[in-house]
Design an enzyme around this catalytic site. Sequence first.
Site, PDB file in Angstrom:
ATOM      1  N   GLU A  74       0.662  -1.254   0.047  1.00  0.00           N
ATOM      2  CA  GLU A  74       0.044  -0.119   0.115  1.00  0.00           C
ATOM      3  C   GLU A  74       0.924   1.130   0.205  1.00  0.00           C
ATOM      4  O   GLU A  74       0.491   2.222  -0.575  1.00  0.00           O
ATOM      5  CB  GLU A  74      -0.993   0.032   1.305  1.00  0.00           C
ATOM      6  CG  GLU A  74      -1.724   1.398   1.352  1.00  0.00           C
ATOM      7  CD  GLU A  74      -2.951   1.407   2.335  1.00  0.00           C
ATOM      8  OE1 GLU A  74      -2.829   0.199   3.097  1.00  0.00           O
ATOM      9  OE2 GLU A  74      -3.926   2.178   2.270  1.00  0.00           O
ATOM     10  N   ASP A  96      -0.671  -5.158   2.874  1.00  0.00           N
ATOM     11  CA  ASP A  96      -1.111  -3.985   3.560  1.00  0.00           C
ATOM     12  C   ASP A  96      -0.511  -3.959   4.977  1.00  0.00           C
ATOM     13  O   ASP A  96      -0.915  -4.779   5.734  1.00  0.00           O
ATOM     14  CB  ASP A  96      -2.646  -3.913   3.746  1.00  0.00           C
ATOM     15  CG  ASP A  96      -3.348  -2.698   3.943  1.00  0.00           C
ATOM     16  OD1 ASP A  96      -4.482  -2.505   4.048  1.00  0.00           O
ATOM     17  OD2 ASP A  96      -2.324  -1.790   4.574  1.00  0.00           O
ATOM     18  N   ILE A  98      -0.667  -1.952   7.557  1.00  0.00           N
ATOM     19  CA  ILE A  98      -1.902  -1.856   8.591  1.00  0.00           C
ATOM     20  C   ILE A  98      -3.220  -1.721   7.932  1.00  0.00           C
ATOM     21  O   ILE A  98      -3.481  -0.466   7.591  1.00  0.00           O
ATOM     22  CB  ILE A  98      -1.519  -0.538   9.495  1.00  0.00           C
ATOM     23  CG1 ILE A  98      -0.388  -0.680  10.286  1.00  0.00           C
ATOM     24  CG2 ILE A  98      -2.458  -0.480  10.583  1.00  0.00           C
ATOM     25  CD1 ILE A  98      -0.253  -1.229  11.472  1.00  0.00           C
ATOM     26  N   ASP A  99      -4.176  -2.564   7.956  1.00  0.00           N
ATOM     27  CA  ASP A  99      -5.371  -2.463   7.208  1.00  0.00           C
ATOM     28  C   ASP A  99      -6.383  -2.328   8.571  1.00  0.00           C
ATOM     29  O   ASP A  99      -6.274  -3.072   9.556  1.00  0.00           O
ATOM     30  CB  ASP A  99      -5.804  -3.718   6.794  1.00  0.00           C
ATOM     31  CG  ASP A  99      -7.049  -3.620   5.843  1.00  0.00           C
ATOM     32  OD1 ASP A  99      -7.088  -2.815   5.034  1.00  0.00           O
ATOM     33  OD2 ASP A  99      -8.155  -4.236   6.483  1.00  0.00           O
ATOM     34  N   THR A 101      -6.237   1.571   9.274  1.00  0.00           N
ATOM     35  CA  THR A 101      -5.404   2.351   9.732  1.00  0.00           C
ATOM     36  C   THR A 101      -5.995   3.515  10.822  1.00  0.00           C
ATOM     37  O   THR A 101      -5.419   3.951  11.590  1.00  0.00           O
ATOM     38  CB  THR A 101      -4.755   3.260   8.571  1.00  0.00           C
ATOM     39  OG1 THR A 101      -4.285   2.469   7.574  1.00  0.00           O
ATOM     40  CG2 THR A 101      -3.703   4.099   8.934  1.00  0.00           C
ATOM     41  N   ASP A 223      -6.119  -4.448   0.679  1.00  0.00           N
ATOM     42  CA  ASP A 223      -7.069  -4.621   1.536  1.00  0.00           C
ATOM     43  C   ASP A 223      -7.739  -5.868   1.544  1.00  0.00           C
ATOM     44  O   ASP A 223      -7.958  -6.787   2.739  1.00  0.00           O
ATOM     45  CB  ASP A 223      -8.277  -3.434   1.274  1.00  0.00           C
ATOM     46  CG  ASP A 223      -7.670  -2.172   1.336  1.00  0.00           C
ATOM     47  OD1 ASP A 223      -7.959  -1.452   0.609  1.00  0.00           O
ATOM     48  OD2 ASP A 223      -6.786  -1.826   2.401  1.00  0.00           O
TER      49      ASP A 223
HETATM   50  C1  LIP Z   1      -9.215   0.396   4.922  1.00  0.00           C
HETATM   51  C2  LIP Z   1     -10.204  -0.667   4.668  1.00  0.00           C
HETATM   52  C3  LIP Z   1     -11.617  -0.391   5.137  1.00  0.00           C
HETATM   53  C4  LIP Z   1     -12.254   0.815   4.417  1.00  0.00           C
HETATM   54  C5  LIP Z   1     -11.352   1.969   4.899  1.00  0.00           C
HETATM   55  C6  LIP Z   1      -9.837   1.633   4.459  1.00  0.00           C
HETATM   56  P1  LIP Z   1      -6.790   1.100   5.202  1.00  0.00           P
HETATM   57  O1  LIP Z   1      -7.933   0.300   4.532  1.00  0.00           O
HETATM   58  O2  LIP Z   1      -9.552  -1.885   5.111  1.00  0.00           O
HETATM   59  O3  LIP Z   1     -12.582  -1.585   4.680  1.00  0.00           O
HETATM   60  O4  LIP Z   1     -13.484   0.990   4.982  1.00  0.00           O
HETATM   61  O5  LIP Z   1     -11.894   3.232   4.101  1.00  0.00           O
HETATM   62  O6  LIP Z   1      -9.880   1.898   2.950  1.00  0.00           O
HETATM   63  O7  LIP Z   1      -6.688   2.551   4.580  1.00  0.00           O
HETATM   64  O8  LIP Z   1      -6.980   1.069   6.599  1.00  0.00           O
HETATM   65  O9  LIP Z   1      -5.649   0.277   4.640  1.00  0.00           O
END
Ligand code: LIP
Length: 274
Positions: A74, A96, A98-99, A101, A223
Amino acid sequence: MDSDLPDLDNLRAVAVLVATEAAELAAEKQVVAGEQVRTKSSRTDVVTAVDTAVEELLRRRLAELRPSDSVLGEEAGLSATDSSAGDGQQLRWVVDPIDGTVNFLYGIPWYAVSVAVVRGAETLAGAVVEPASGRVWSASLGGGATVDGRPLAVSGAEELSLALVSTGFGYQAERRGRQGALAASLLSEVRDIRRFGSAALDLCAVAAGWCDGYYEHAINHWDWAAGALIATEAGAVVHPPDPAAPFGNAIVAATPGIVVPLTEVLVALGAETV
Ligand code: LIP
Protein backbone atom coordinates in the site's frame (compact mmCIF):
# COMPACT_ATOMS: atom_id res chain seq x y z
CA MET A 1 -5.12 -28.87 -8.60
CA ASP A 2 -2.68 -27.31 -11.04
CA SER A 3 0.37 -29.64 -11.06
CA ASP A 4 2.89 -26.82 -11.44
CA LEU A 5 1.70 -24.91 -8.37
CA PRO A 6 4.50 -24.00 -5.97
CA ASP A 7 4.56 -25.46 -2.47
CA LEU A 8 1.39 -23.87 -1.07
CA ASP A 9 2.06 -24.98 2.49
CA ASN A 10 5.44 -23.24 2.36
CA LEU A 11 3.90 -20.06 0.92
CA ARG A 12 1.28 -20.08 3.69
CA ALA A 13 4.00 -20.53 6.29
CA VAL A 14 5.98 -17.59 4.85
CA ALA A 15 2.84 -15.41 4.85
CA VAL A 16 2.13 -16.27 8.49
CA LEU A 17 5.76 -15.76 9.51
CA VAL A 18 6.27 -12.31 7.98
CA ALA A 19 2.78 -11.08 8.90
CA THR A 20 3.34 -12.17 12.50
CA GLU A 21 6.73 -10.41 12.68
CA ALA A 22 5.14 -7.29 11.20
CA ALA A 23 2.23 -7.43 13.65
CA GLU A 24 4.68 -7.62 16.56
CA LEU A 25 6.40 -4.45 15.28
CA ALA A 26 3.05 -2.68 14.88
CA ALA A 27 2.02 -3.64 18.41
CA GLU A 28 5.27 -2.24 19.79
CA LYS A 29 4.84 1.06 17.97
CA GLN A 30 1.13 1.73 18.63
CA VAL A 31 0.85 5.33 17.49
CA VAL A 32 -0.90 7.92 19.62
CA ALA A 33 -3.57 9.79 17.67
CA GLY A 34 -2.02 12.80 15.95
CA GLU A 35 1.59 11.71 16.13
CA GLN A 36 3.76 10.80 13.09
CA VAL A 37 0.80 11.08 10.74
CA ARG A 38 0.53 12.35 7.20
CA THR A 39 -2.30 12.14 4.68
CA LYS A 40 -2.59 10.62 1.19
CA SER A 41 -5.70 10.86 -1.02
CA SER A 42 -7.64 13.08 1.39
CA ARG A 43 -7.35 14.63 4.86
CA THR A 44 -8.97 11.50 6.30
CA ASP A 45 -6.73 9.06 4.37
CA VAL A 46 -3.91 8.85 6.89
CA VAL A 47 -0.64 7.00 6.92
CA THR A 48 1.48 6.71 10.01
CA ALA A 49 5.18 6.23 10.46
CA VAL A 50 4.25 2.73 11.66
CA ASP A 51 2.60 1.87 8.34
CA THR A 52 5.85 2.77 6.61
CA ALA A 53 8.06 0.91 9.10
CA VAL A 54 5.90 -2.21 8.98
CA GLU A 55 5.86 -2.30 5.18
CA GLU A 56 9.65 -1.87 5.14
CA LEU A 57 9.94 -4.90 7.43
CA LEU A 58 7.62 -6.94 5.21
CA ARG A 59 9.62 -6.04 2.10
CA ARG A 60 12.95 -6.82 3.77
CA ARG A 61 11.83 -10.22 5.04
CA LEU A 62 10.16 -11.20 1.77
CA ALA A 63 13.35 -10.24 -0.10
CA GLU A 64 15.25 -12.60 2.23
CA LEU A 65 12.76 -15.48 2.09
CA ARG A 66 11.37 -15.14 -1.45
CA PRO A 67 14.01 -13.22 -3.46
CA SER A 68 12.57 -14.15 -6.90
CA ASP A 69 9.13 -12.80 -6.10
CA SER A 70 7.84 -9.23 -6.37
CA VAL A 71 5.93 -7.16 -3.84
CA LEU A 72 2.97 -4.80 -4.14
CA GLY A 73 2.42 -2.74 -1.00
CA GLU A 74 0.00 0.00 0.00
CA GLU A 75 2.72 2.49 0.90
CA ALA A 76 5.60 1.80 -1.52
CA GLY A 77 3.73 0.38 -4.51
CA LEU A 78 5.09 -2.26 -6.88
CA SER A 79 8.69 -3.46 -6.54
CA ALA A 80 11.04 -2.89 -9.46
CA THR A 81 11.66 -6.65 -9.67
CA ASP A 82 8.05 -7.24 -10.77
CA SER A 83 7.81 -9.11 -14.07
CA SER A 84 4.47 -10.78 -13.43
CA ALA A 85 2.96 -9.03 -16.45
CA GLY A 86 5.33 -11.13 -18.55
CA ASP A 87 4.85 -14.90 -18.51
CA GLY A 88 2.50 -14.56 -15.56
CA GLN A 89 4.53 -17.11 -13.61
CA GLN A 90 6.28 -14.78 -11.17
CA LEU A 91 4.71 -14.73 -7.72
CA ARG A 92 3.70 -11.36 -6.31
CA TRP A 93 3.25 -10.64 -2.60
CA VAL A 94 0.39 -8.19 -1.95
CA VAL A 95 0.74 -6.54 1.45
CA ASP A 96 -1.14 -4.04 3.61
CA PRO A 97 1.04 -3.11 6.58
CA ILE A 98 -1.84 -1.80 8.65
CA ASP A 99 -5.35 -2.50 7.39
CA GLY A 100 -7.68 -0.46 9.54
CA THR A 101 -5.32 2.50 9.76
CA VAL A 102 -7.86 4.87 11.30
CA ASN A 103 -8.69 2.32 14.01
CA PHE A 104 -4.96 1.99 14.68
CA LEU A 105 -4.59 5.79 14.81
CA TYR A 106 -7.38 6.07 17.41
CA GLY A 107 -6.20 3.12 19.48
CA ILE A 108 -9.18 0.95 18.52
CA PRO A 109 -7.86 -2.66 18.66
CA TRP A 110 -9.36 -3.76 15.32
CA TYR A 111 -6.68 -3.60 12.62
CA ALA A 112 -4.40 -6.13 10.98
CA VAL A 113 -1.35 -6.85 8.87
CA SER A 114 -2.48 -8.50 5.63
CA VAL A 115 -0.11 -10.57 3.46
CA ALA A 116 -1.11 -12.55 0.37
CA VAL A 117 0.82 -14.17 -2.45
CA VAL A 118 -0.74 -14.27 -5.92
CA ARG A 119 0.14 -15.68 -9.31
CA GLY A 120 -1.72 -13.73 -11.96
CA ALA A 121 -5.26 -13.28 -10.71
CA GLU A 122 -5.10 -16.32 -8.40
CA THR A 123 -4.36 -16.01 -4.70
CA LEU A 124 -2.24 -18.96 -3.56
CA ALA A 125 -1.91 -18.25 0.17
CA GLY A 126 -2.52 -15.52 2.69
CA ALA A 127 -2.33 -14.45 6.31
CA VAL A 128 -4.08 -11.74 8.34
CA VAL A 129 -2.56 -11.10 11.76
CA GLU A 130 -4.04 -8.83 14.44
CA PRO A 131 -1.37 -6.95 16.48
CA ALA A 132 -3.81 -6.16 19.30
CA SER A 133 -5.18 -9.66 19.91
CA GLY A 134 -2.44 -11.76 18.32
CA ARG A 135 -5.03 -13.72 16.31
CA VAL A 136 -3.54 -15.35 13.22
CA TRP A 137 -5.85 -16.00 10.27
CA SER A 138 -4.51 -17.91 7.28
CA ALA A 139 -5.42 -20.00 4.26
CA SER A 140 -3.90 -21.62 1.20
CA LEU A 141 -5.62 -22.47 -2.09
CA GLY A 142 -7.47 -25.73 -1.49
CA GLY A 143 -5.85 -26.03 1.91
CA GLY A 144 -8.63 -24.63 4.10
CA ALA A 145 -8.72 -21.60 6.38
CA THR A 146 -7.87 -21.37 10.07
CA VAL A 147 -7.70 -18.89 12.92
CA ASP A 148 -4.98 -19.75 15.42
CA GLY A 149 -4.89 -23.20 13.81
CA ARG A 150 -8.60 -23.87 14.26
CA PRO A 151 -10.65 -24.59 11.08
CA LEU A 152 -12.97 -21.80 9.92
CA ALA A 153 -16.47 -22.19 8.47
CA VAL A 154 -18.99 -19.58 7.36
CA SER A 155 -22.42 -19.24 8.96
CA GLY A 156 -25.46 -21.19 7.79
CA ALA A 157 -27.60 -18.07 7.17
CA GLU A 158 -30.28 -18.59 4.53
CA GLU A 159 -32.49 -15.52 4.93
CA LEU A 160 -31.23 -12.07 3.95
CA SER A 161 -33.69 -10.41 6.32
CA LEU A 162 -31.94 -12.22 9.21
CA ALA A 163 -28.41 -11.65 7.93
CA LEU A 164 -25.74 -9.55 9.67
CA VAL A 165 -23.84 -7.71 6.95
CA SER A 166 -20.70 -5.59 7.29
CA THR A 167 -19.49 -2.87 4.99
CA GLY A 168 -17.11 0.08 4.82
CA PHE A 169 -16.72 3.57 3.44
CA GLY A 170 -13.94 5.26 1.50
CA TYR A 171 -11.81 8.32 2.13
CA GLN A 172 -13.45 10.55 -0.48
CA ALA A 173 -16.31 12.43 1.18
CA GLU A 174 -18.51 12.51 -1.93
CA ARG A 175 -18.30 8.76 -2.51
CA ARG A 176 -18.65 8.15 1.23
CA GLY A 177 -21.98 9.93 1.08
CA ARG A 178 -23.19 7.59 -1.69
CA GLN A 179 -21.89 4.57 0.21
CA GLY A 180 -23.74 5.74 3.32
CA ALA A 181 -26.98 6.15 1.37
CA LEU A 182 -26.66 2.59 0.02
CA ALA A 183 -26.03 1.23 3.53
CA ALA A 184 -29.03 3.15 4.84
CA SER A 185 -31.24 1.62 2.15
CA LEU A 186 -29.87 -1.86 2.83
CA LEU A 187 -30.64 -1.64 6.56
CA SER A 188 -34.33 -2.47 6.08
CA GLU A 189 -33.41 -5.55 4.01
CA VAL A 190 -31.11 -7.26 6.55
CA ARG A 191 -30.91 -8.00 10.31
CA ASP A 192 -28.32 -5.26 10.85
CA ILE A 193 -25.16 -3.69 9.47
CA ARG A 194 -21.70 -3.43 11.00
CA ARG A 195 -18.84 -1.12 10.05
CA PHE A 196 -15.67 -2.41 11.68
CA GLY A 197 -13.03 -0.43 9.71
CA SER A 198 -10.79 -3.16 8.24
CA ALA A 199 -11.63 -4.98 5.01
CA ALA A 200 -9.20 -7.78 5.82
CA LEU A 201 -10.90 -8.42 9.16
CA ASP A 202 -14.37 -7.99 7.64
CA LEU A 203 -13.52 -10.90 5.34
CA CYS A 204 -12.12 -12.92 8.25
CA ALA A 205 -15.35 -12.24 10.17
CA VAL A 206 -17.35 -13.77 7.31
CA ALA A 207 -14.98 -16.76 7.35
CA ALA A 208 -15.65 -17.20 11.08
CA GLY A 209 -19.42 -16.79 10.78
CA TRP A 210 -19.25 -13.61 12.87
CA CYS A 211 -20.99 -11.88 9.97
CA ASP A 212 -23.04 -13.52 7.25
CA GLY A 213 -21.84 -11.20 4.50
CA TYR A 214 -19.64 -8.24 3.64
CA TYR A 215 -19.55 -5.80 0.74
CA GLU A 216 -17.54 -2.67 0.09
CA HIS A 217 -16.84 -0.49 -2.94
CA ALA A 218 -13.47 0.85 -4.08
CA ILE A 219 -11.08 -1.02 -1.81
CA ASN A 220 -7.57 -1.91 -2.92
CA HIS A 221 -6.07 -5.31 -3.73
CA TRP A 222 -3.91 -5.20 -0.64
CA ASP A 223 -7.02 -4.65 1.52
CA TRP A 224 -8.80 -7.82 0.34
CA ALA A 225 -6.32 -10.28 -1.19
CA ALA A 226 -5.59 -12.39 1.90
CA GLY A 227 -9.01 -12.05 3.53
CA ALA A 228 -10.81 -13.08 0.34
CA LEU A 229 -8.88 -16.37 0.19
CA ILE A 230 -9.54 -16.99 3.90
CA ALA A 231 -13.27 -16.41 3.38
CA THR A 232 -13.35 -18.58 0.24
CA GLU A 233 -11.53 -21.45 1.92
CA ALA A 234 -14.00 -21.18 4.84
CA GLY A 235 -16.89 -21.74 2.41
CA ALA A 236 -17.87 -18.20 1.42
CA VAL A 237 -18.75 -17.14 -2.10
CA VAL A 238 -16.52 -14.15 -2.93
CA HIS A 239 -16.96 -11.78 -5.86
CA PRO A 240 -13.69 -9.83 -6.13
CA PRO A 241 -14.00 -6.15 -7.13
CA ASP A 242 -14.89 -5.82 -10.83
CA PRO A 243 -15.81 -2.45 -12.37
CA ALA A 244 -18.09 -4.31 -14.79
CA ALA A 245 -20.08 -6.03 -12.04
CA PRO A 246 -23.81 -5.14 -11.88
CA PHE A 247 -23.31 -4.03 -8.26
CA GLY A 248 -20.37 -1.77 -9.10
CA ASN A 249 -16.67 -2.04 -8.24
CA ALA A 250 -17.33 -3.75 -4.93
CA ILE A 251 -16.15 -6.89 -3.27
CA VAL A 252 -19.00 -9.09 -2.05
CA ALA A 253 -18.33 -12.02 0.27
CA ALA A 254 -21.08 -14.05 1.91
CA THR A 255 -22.17 -17.45 3.08
CA PRO A 256 -23.75 -19.28 0.11
CA GLY A 257 -27.28 -19.11 1.53
CA ILE A 258 -27.53 -15.33 1.17
CA VAL A 259 -24.99 -14.32 -1.48
CA VAL A 260 -27.51 -14.23 -4.34
CA PRO A 261 -30.20 -12.19 -2.55
CA LEU A 262 -27.50 -9.89 -1.19
CA THR A 263 -26.07 -9.15 -4.64
CA GLU A 264 -29.58 -8.82 -6.08
CA VAL A 265 -30.65 -6.27 -3.45
CA LEU A 266 -27.41 -4.31 -3.90
CA VAL A 267 -28.18 -4.08 -7.63
CA ALA A 268 -31.79 -3.10 -6.93
CA LEU A 269 -30.61 -0.34 -4.53
CA GLY A 270 -28.33 1.19 -7.16
CA ALA A 271 -24.96 -0.12 -5.97
CA GLU A 272 -23.64 0.14 -9.52
CA THR A 273 -23.51 3.92 -9.25
CA VAL A 274 -21.82 4.18 -5.85
C1 LIP B 1 -9.32 0.53 5.00
C2 LIP B 1 -10.17 -0.66 4.61
C3 LIP B 1 -11.60 -0.46 5.06
C4 LIP B 1 -12.17 0.79 4.43
C5 LIP B 1 -11.33 1.98 4.86
C6 LIP B 1 -9.86 1.81 4.45
P1 LIP B 1 -6.71 1.05 5.18
O1 LIP B 1 -8.00 0.30 4.52
O2 LIP B 1 -9.65 -1.81 5.20
O3 LIP B 1 -12.41 -1.55 4.72
O4 LIP B 1 -13.51 0.97 4.82
O5 LIP B 1 -11.85 3.14 4.27
O6 LIP B 1 -9.78 1.77 3.05
O7 LIP B 1 -6.70 2.42 4.57
O8 LIP B 1 -6.91 1.10 6.65
O9 LIP B 1 -5.54 0.20 4.75
